[in-house]
Structure formats: structure tokens, C-alpha cells
Design a protein around this motif. Structure first.
Motif, PDB file in Angstrom:
ATOM      1  N   UNK A  44       0.839  -1.199   0.000  1.00 45.92           N
ATOM      2  CA  UNK A  44       0.000   0.000   0.000  1.00 45.92           C
ATOM      3  C   UNK A  44       0.873   1.248   0.000  1.00 45.92           C
ATOM      4  N   UNK A  45       1.935   1.246   0.807  1.00 40.85           N
ATOM      5  CA  UNK A  45       2.864   2.387   0.845  1.00 40.85           C
ATOM      6  C   UNK A  45       3.477   2.655  -0.513  1.00 40.85           C
ATOM      7  N   UNK A  46       3.636   1.607  -1.329  1.00 40.85           N
ATOM      8  CA  UNK A  46       4.230   1.754  -2.649  1.00 40.85           C
ATOM      9  C   UNK A  46       3.380   2.578  -3.602  1.00 40.85           C
ATOM     10  N   UNK A  47       2.105   2.786  -3.256  1.00 37.62           N
ATOM     11  CA  UNK A  47       1.254   3.657  -4.044  1.00 37.62           C
ATOM     12  C   UNK A  47       0.590   3.024  -5.249  1.00 37.62           C
ATOM     13  N   UNK A  48       0.773   1.729  -5.461  1.00 35.50           N
ATOM     14  CA  UNK A  48       0.202   1.075  -6.638  1.00 35.50           C
ATOM     15  C   UNK A  48      -1.157   0.431  -6.364  1.00 35.50           C
ATOM     16  N   UNK A  49      -1.550   0.338  -5.109  1.00 32.96           N
ATOM     17  CA  UNK A  49      -2.780  -0.354  -4.733  1.00 32.96           C
ATOM     18  C   UNK A  49      -3.924   0.651  -4.647  1.00 32.96           C
ATOM     19  N   UNK A  50      -5.039   0.322  -5.317  1.00 30.26           N
ATOM     20  CA  UNK A  50      -6.213   1.197  -5.256  1.00 30.26           C
ATOM     21  C   UNK A  50      -7.314   0.635  -4.369  1.00 30.26           C
ATOM     22  N   UNK A  51      -7.352  -0.703  -4.232  1.00 28.47           N
ATOM     23  CA  UNK A  51      -8.397  -1.349  -3.441  1.00 28.47           C
ATOM     24  C   UNK A  51      -7.790  -2.492  -2.641  1.00 28.47           C
ATOM     25  N   UNK A  52      -8.140  -2.545  -1.362  1.00 28.45           N
ATOM     26  CA  UNK A  52      -7.691  -3.599  -0.465  1.00 28.45           C
ATOM     27  C   UNK A  52      -8.878  -4.496  -0.143  1.00 28.45           C
ATOM     28  N   UNK A  53      -8.727  -5.791  -0.395  1.00 25.97           N
ATOM     29  CA  UNK A  53      -9.748  -6.763  -0.016  1.00 25.97           C
ATOM     30  C   UNK A  53      -9.202  -7.552   1.167  1.00 25.97           C
ATOM     31  N   UNK A  54      -9.918  -7.473   2.291  1.00 24.06           N
ATOM     32  CA  UNK A  54      -9.491  -8.164   3.504  1.00 24.06           C
ATOM     33  C   UNK A  54     -10.379  -9.385   3.684  1.00 24.06           C
ATOM     34  N   UNK A  55      -9.761 -10.558   3.681  1.00 20.89           N
ATOM     35  CA  UNK A  55     -10.496 -11.810   3.812  1.00 20.89           C
ATOM     36  C   UNK A  55     -11.076 -12.011   5.193  1.00 20.89           C
ATOM     37  N   UNK A  56     -12.122 -12.831   5.258  1.00 16.01           N
ATOM     38  CA  UNK A  56     -12.827 -13.079   6.505  1.00 16.01           C
ATOM     39  C   UNK A  56     -11.985 -13.729   7.581  1.00 16.01           C
ATOM     40  N   UNK A  57     -10.907 -14.419   7.213  1.00 19.67           N
ATOM     41  CA  UNK A  57     -10.060 -15.079   8.196  1.00 19.67           C
ATOM     42  C   UNK A  57      -9.026 -14.173   8.836  1.00 19.67           C
ATOM     43  N   UNK A  58      -8.947 -12.938   8.386  1.00 21.11           N
ATOM     44  CA  UNK A  58      -7.981 -11.992   8.959  1.00 21.11           C
ATOM     45  C   UNK A  58      -8.500 -11.570  10.334  1.00 21.11           C
ATOM     46  N   UNK A  59      -7.666 -11.746  11.338  1.00 19.27           N
ATOM     47  CA  UNK A  59      -8.034 -11.506  12.715  1.00 19.27           C
ATOM     48  C   UNK A  59      -8.357 -10.022  12.963  1.00 19.27           C
ATOM     49  N   UNK A  60      -9.267  -9.735  13.937  1.00 22.68           N
ATOM     50  CA  UNK A  60      -9.677  -8.350  14.186  1.00 22.68           C
ATOM     51  C   UNK A  60      -8.535  -7.345  14.377  1.00 22.68           C
ATOM     52  N   UNK A  61      -7.491  -7.638  15.169  1.00 25.45           N
ATOM     53  CA  UNK A  61      -6.429  -6.627  15.299  1.00 25.45           C
ATOM     54  C   UNK A  61      -5.736  -6.329  13.959  1.00 25.45           C
ATOM     55  N   UNK A  62      -5.490  -7.360  13.179  1.00 20.87           N
ATOM     56  CA  UNK A  62      -4.870  -7.167  11.861  1.00 20.87           C
ATOM     57  C   UNK A  62      -5.814  -6.421  10.936  1.00 20.87           C
ATOM     58  N   UNK A  63      -7.078  -6.819  10.941  1.00 25.39           N
ATOM     59  CA  UNK A  63      -8.101  -6.182  10.113  1.00 25.39           C
ATOM     60  C   UNK A  63      -8.170  -4.674  10.424  1.00 25.39           C
ATOM     61  N   UNK A  64      -8.217  -4.338  11.711  1.00 26.64           N
ATOM     62  CA  UNK A  64      -8.302  -2.933  12.115  1.00 26.64           C
ATOM     63  C   UNK A  64      -7.073  -2.158  11.661  1.00 26.64           C
TER      64      UNK A  64
END
Length: 103
Positions: A44-64
Motif C-alpha cells: 500500500x505504501x508503494x502507491x500502486x494499490x487502489x483497493x484492499x480486499x481483507x479476507x474473513x479469516x484476517x483476525x480483528x487486530x490485523x483487520x483494524x
């Protein structure tokens, strides 16, 4: 001129990431995937990403953490959840329509 969309998928299962990337590629959507939060932040820092899809298995602290970082970086966030569906069903019925809103 509009910047092309590049999607980053963050999930906890490599099989899911590989399948989602394959489906997006087949639909002409540039996509990358990672299992690692720090790798996602770096992309994301690299500036090339426009949309982030976070999967359902990603834990709440990581998701946040990922959502907060994406929002500060101006990257759209879609929170995904297979919910027992096959990846193809989820992609065509939920994710693709959500991504189409951003095209």
C-alpha cells in the motif's frame, strides 16, 4: 486520465488468495495477494494499490490495522467473507459487483 485499479487481497489461506487472483486476472483486474500484514502495508505504501480486499479469516487486530492504514492512504477497503461459499461464487456474486463500483 483514471489510474488503473490494482487490488490487493489479504487473507490467511494461500489457496484462497491464489484462486481470487486467478479469477480477477481472468476478468482483467490487476491483483496481488499476501498472507502477511507487513507485506500488505508495504505494498500500500508503494502507491500502486487502489483497493484492499481483507479476507474473513484476517483476525480483528490485523483487520483494524490494515483498514486504518488503507484509509489513511486513500485506498478503498472491501471486507470479504466467503461464508462457506466457494471462491468462485463469492467472487462473481459479491466481490466483482463491489469492485465494479470502483472501475
Amino acid at each position: 486520465m483514471t489510474q488503473p485499479m490494482t487490488v490487493l487481497v489479504v487473507a490467511r489461506g494461500e489457496r484462497i488468495i491464489d484462486r481470487m487472483i486467478s479469477l480477477m486476472d481472468a476478468d482483467g483486474i490487476a491483483a496481488e495477494g499476501t498472507l502477511n500484514d507487513d507485506d500488505a502495508v508495504s505494498k500500500i505504501e508503494g502507491g500502486e494499490i487502489s483497493t484492499l480486499v481483507i479476507g474473513g479469516g484476517v483476525e480483528p487486530p490485523s483487520r483494524d490495522r490494515l483498514k486504518a492504514f488503507a484509509n489513511r492512504s486513500g485506498v478503498r477497503v472491501i471486507e470479504g467473507e466467503l461464508g462457506g461459499e466457494e471462491p468462485e461464487t463469492y467472487f462473481y456474486e459479491e466481490l466483482l459487483p463491489a469492485l465494479s463500483d470502483y472501475r
